[in-house]
Write an enzyme that holds these catalytic residues in place. Structure first.
Site, short mmCIF file in Angstrom:
data_model
loop_
_atom_site.label_atom_id
_atom_site.label_comp_id
_atom_site.label_asym_id
_atom_site.label_seq_id
_atom_site.Cartn_x
_atom_site.Cartn_y
_atom_site.Cartn_z
N ILE A 13 21.52 -53.42 58.62
CA ILE A 13 20.71 -53.46 59.33
C ILE A 13 19.88 -52.55 59.02
CG2 ILE A 13 20.25 -50.39 60.73
CD1 ILE A 13 23.49 -51.21 61.58
N PHE A 16 17.03 -55.62 58.50
CA PHE A 16 17.30 -56.86 60.05
C PHE A 16 15.78 -55.11 60.56
CE2 PHE A 16 19.53 -59.50 59.67
CZ PHE A 16 18.59 -60.94 59.92
N GLU A 17 15.76 -53.92 60.53
CA GLU A 17 15.57 -52.70 61.43
C GLU A 17 14.14 -52.61 59.88
OE1 GLU A 17 15.18 -51.50 63.80
OE2 GLU A 17 17.41 -51.94 64.65
N GLY A 18 14.28 -53.27 58.85
CA GLY A 18 13.01 -52.63 57.72
C GLY A 18 12.44 -51.44 57.78
N ARG A 139 19.01 -62.07 63.71
CA ARG A 139 19.76 -61.01 63.42
C ARG A 139 20.82 -61.71 64.53
NH1 ARG A 139 18.38 -55.04 64.14
NH2 ARG A 139 20.34 -54.05 63.62
#
Length: 154
Positions: A13, A16-18, A139
């Protein structure tokens, strides 16, 4: 089942979210902060000008991941392995509980469909605002791989 998200789930998470400590608009214009959070813990939506600390971003991540993990645990009606659970929690974090709940992905998980069929369902969720986004495709590939292979090589 009572599975808990692993550190690998959190890493996926985060990757991919940063993390952004200042509010920003996501790909479809929703105000977001931290690791893709659209709300604060008190249910207040993120708005333009909001800022948080790194510690607060980590707290929000944990709060939301735990909430989604409880929902995934309740929706999955058969025993699944840790890596499968982690992939579903990551998917839910990005796409939402409601989308997982009504998805063919969840139906196939609960029907114990072959892993290849289940992994293919992740790939149907790579659009935002009707457009395929390369980041979402990456993702979904990572989540489908994790679901099938018990490794999070993203």
């Amino acid at each position: 089942m009572d599975l808990k998200p692993s550190q690998g789930c959190y890493a996926l998470i985060r990757h991919f979210e940063g993390c952004k400590l200042q509010a920003y608009q996501d790909a479809v214009g929703i105000w977001t902060i931290g690791y893709g959070n659209t709300f604060f813990s008190g249910s207040r939506p993120v708005k333009k000008g909001d800022t948080i600390t790194q510690d607060r971003a980590e707290d929000l991540l944990k709060l939301v991941v735990e909430k989604f993990a409880i929902s995934v645990d309740a929706m999955v009606k058969r025993h699944i392995k840790q890596h499968e659970f982690d992939a579903l929690v990551s998917f839910c974090y990005n796409c939402g509980i409601g989308n997982l709940e009504k998805s063919t992905l969840l139906r196939k998980v609960n029907a114990n469909a072959p892993a290849d069929e289940i992994a293919a369902e992740f790939m149907k969720w790579d659009k935002a605002g009707g457009k395929v986004l390369p980041g979402l495709t990456r993702r979904r590939l990572a989540e489908s791989y994790l679901y099938k292979h018990a490794q999070n090589n993203f």
